[in-house]
Design a protein around this motif. Structure first.
Motif, mmCIF file in Angstrom:
data_model
loop_
_atom_site.group_PDB
_atom_site.id
_atom_site.type_symbol
_atom_site.label_atom_id
_atom_site.label_comp_id
_atom_site.label_asym_id
_atom_site.label_seq_id
_atom_site.Cartn_x
_atom_site.Cartn_y
_atom_site.Cartn_z
ATOM 1 N N ASN A 174 21.034 -8.790 28.261
ATOM 2 C CA ASN A 174 20.417 -7.271 29.051
ATOM 3 C C ASN A 174 20.554 -7.095 30.763
ATOM 4 O OD1 ASN A 174 19.994 -5.050 26.188
ATOM 5 N ND2 ASN A 174 20.005 -7.674 26.072
ATOM 6 N N LEU A 175 20.948 -6.180 31.046
ATOM 7 C CA LEU A 175 21.279 -6.198 32.309
ATOM 8 C C LEU A 175 20.262 -4.675 32.447
ATOM 9 C CD1 LEU A 175 24.983 -5.686 33.100
ATOM 10 C CD2 LEU A 175 23.698 -6.962 33.613
ATOM 11 N N TYR A 203 13.812 -3.657 28.407
ATOM 12 C CA TYR A 203 13.938 -3.618 26.918
ATOM 13 C C TYR A 203 13.476 -2.701 25.864
ATOM 14 C CZ TYR A 203 12.828 -9.069 28.047
ATOM 15 O OH TYR A 203 12.442 -9.800 28.385
ATOM 16 N N MET A 204 12.998 -1.110 26.386
ATOM 17 C CA MET A 204 13.129 -0.383 25.425
ATOM 18 C C MET A 204 13.916 -0.043 25.079
ATOM 19 S SD MET A 204 10.377 1.565 27.840
ATOM 20 C CE MET A 204 10.784 3.364 26.251
ATOM 21 N N ASP A 205 15.535 -0.144 26.057
ATOM 22 C CA ASP A 205 16.813 -0.222 25.334
ATOM 23 C C ASP A 205 17.553 -0.820 24.871
ATOM 24 O OD1 ASP A 205 17.799 2.302 27.164
ATOM 25 O OD2 ASP A 205 17.859 2.038 28.275
ATOM 26 N N LYS A 206 17.190 -2.163 24.941
ATOM 27 C CA LYS A 206 17.428 -3.212 23.960
ATOM 28 C C LYS A 206 17.196 -2.812 22.485
ATOM 29 C CE LYS A 206 17.103 -8.411 23.352
ATOM 30 N NZ LYS A 206 16.692 -9.360 23.782
ATOM 31 N N THR A 207 15.334 -2.237 22.287
ATOM 32 C CA THR A 207 15.532 -2.076 21.213
ATOM 33 C C THR A 207 15.981 -0.134 20.599
ATOM 34 O OG1 THR A 207 13.273 -1.160 21.762
ATOM 35 C CG2 THR A 207 13.595 -3.441 21.003
ATOM 36 N N GLY A 208 15.976 0.364 21.111
ATOM 37 C CA GLY A 208 16.431 1.437 20.911
ATOM 38 C C GLY A 208 18.596 1.463 21.378
ATOM 39 N N ARG A 209 18.379 -0.072 21.335
ATOM 40 C CA ARG A 209 20.711 -0.123 21.591
ATOM 41 C C ARG A 209 21.357 0.649 22.030
ATOM 42 N NH1 ARG A 209 17.660 0.408 16.200
ATOM 43 N NH2 ARG A 209 18.265 2.634 16.116
ATOM 44 N N ASN A 210 20.385 1.143 23.330
ATOM 45 C CA ASN A 210 21.883 1.688 24.246
ATOM 46 C C ASN A 210 21.991 0.329 25.454
ATOM 47 O OD1 ASN A 210 20.985 4.662 23.667
ATOM 48 N ND2 ASN A 210 18.831 4.093 23.701
ATOM 49 N N ALA A 211 21.255 -0.669 25.022
ATOM 50 C CA ALA A 211 21.525 -1.434 26.498
ATOM 51 C C ALA A 211 22.599 -1.939 27.033
ATOM 52 C CB ALA A 211 21.307 -2.886 26.145
#
Length: 420
Positions: free
Chosen positions: A103-104, A136-144
């Protein structure tokens, strides 16, 4: 098989030097979590180098270095680091590989990190403001946005979509800082990132292992900063323990063989959060001074204290530690008396377990005292040259935590490691 090196305290245990020491024995060094909030200090010749994103095996010409999918990657930091590494004559395009699932960290992640921390006032968690948490929030929020997305023709529209989402959040924080310079650097760094080896990380590493290659997984931060098992909420945003190797690289649990846990001979912590053995006196100041305890990433003075065996045993348990590496033993060379915390007095009750929420209870450390070794350990090459007092101190720790100390680092130099 895959071996693991990770921190057993609150980070800053000296893992960079230890990974660098073991790197020649491995074909691949792989980072499995964390981001540029890590600071792994190495000495190349007499020059000090701090790595934040690149695995610590990069200075070994024949070692492959992999940034795994569990990492969050800041392209700007990576580019600067690659430039530094290249100045030593290392060809990063030859031995650095990046998983396409990584993830970026975007410029707006850094802005959100700063805005969020500023809004907390006295409740700050001590974030490094590198954008780790929001990424990491965007990763778990599926936005990354992931490294593999860079190769997609729709990347720009993906970026604009998430940029607009972040801007709404920043507006809620009343964050007005101009980040156009950050974005300029970001897009320049993306062009560089596209020229590197972007691979399907899980197939890459498993195929190499199937062909008999030896892998060393390199952890960042420390076990007491783990998102699940650390001193929540004063933790990082990833799993820093050995379990994180599996989902941070895409390898099966049974592939893990040795787990080498790194601990200082005493304790330090950067930023906010509970620290039962912290010393607010002249002894704590002396530890900081002798140990040059200032954050490799932030430059902040580290909080210092005696070694906490309750927390250390807990970390060994959840990681399945098979060998311990003790660093900075030389910092204790001049102390007449050494102390180790063997239990906690929590609201009048003695306990030898890490409580659910350290911030909600009053912890008073209960210590056992040891005679200091009062000698210069920095020149020691063999275990037989260690004093009896040094052996006694280490032996007690080993018996308490139920894991053997196999190596003792007695200085910053690459060769300053005693094998026990």
């Amino acid at each position: 098989m895959i071996d693991v090196i990770l921190g057993l305290q609150w980070g800053d245990e000296g893992k960079g030097k230890i990974v660098d020491y073991f790197a020649p024995n491995y074909d691949i060094i792989a980072r499995f979590q964390g981001g540029p909030n890590a600071g792994h200090t190495l000495y190349v010749g007499d020059k000090k180098v701090v790595l934040h994103q690149i695995p610590s095996g990069i200075f070994h010409q024949n070692t492959i270095n992999l940034i795994g999918n569990g990492v969050v990657l800041d392209p700007v930091t990576l580019k600067k680091e690659c430039d530094t590494v290249a100045s030593f004559g290392i060809d990063v395009k030859k031995n650095l590989f990046i998983s396409e699932r990584t993830n970026l960290i975007l410029p707006t992640h850094r802005a959100l990190d700063k805005a969020s921390e500023l809004s907390k006032g006295d409740g700050k968690i001590g974030s490094t403001l590198k954008g780790i948490g929001p990424a990491y929030m965007d990763k778990t929020g599926r936005n990354a946005i992931r490294v593999g997305d860079l190769l997609d023709k729709n990347f720009t529209s993906q970026y604009i979509k998430i940029r607009l989402k972040h801007q709404k959040l920043l507006d809620n924080f009343h964050f007005n800082e101009d980040i156009s310079q950050w974005e300029e650097e970001f897009f320049e760094a993306l062009e560089f990132l596209r020229t590197l080896n972007i691979v399907n990380g899980e197939y890459f590493i498993n195929n190499h292992m199937a062909n008999g290659k030896k892998v060393l997984a390199e952890g960042a931060q420390g076990s007491m900063l783990d998102i699940d098992f650390g001193t929540f909420p004063f933790v990082t945003s990833s799993n820093t323990i050995s379990a994180g190797v599996c989902n941070g690289l895409g390898v099966a649990p049974q592939k893990i063989k040795e787990v080498l846990g790194v601990t200082k001979a005493y304790c330090t912590r950067v930023g906010g959060g509970p620290f039962p053995t912290e010393l607010h006196d002249a002894t704590g100041e002396e530890l900081r001074k002798i140990g040059s305890e200032f954050g490799a990433t932030t430059g902040r003075p580290r909080r210092c204290g005696w070694i906490d065996l309750v927390a250390l045993k807990f970390a060994c348990m959840i990681n399945g530690v098979t060998q311990v590496v003790m660093t900075k033993a030389d910092v204790l060379d001049t102390f007449e008396e050494l102390k180790v915390c063997t239990s906690y007095n929590i609201n009048g009750t003695e306990k030898a377990e890490v409580p659910f929420q350290m911030t909600r209870v009053n912890i008073e450390p209960i210590y056992k005292s040891f005679k200091g070794w009062n000698s210069d350990s920095t020149k020691i090459k063999e275990a037989s040259a260690m004093t009896a007092d040094m052996h006694t101190y280490i032996k007690f720790i080993n018996e308490y935590i139920g894991a053997p100390t196999r190596y003792v680092s007695n200085g910053p130099g690459r060769e300053q490691i005693i094998r026990l």
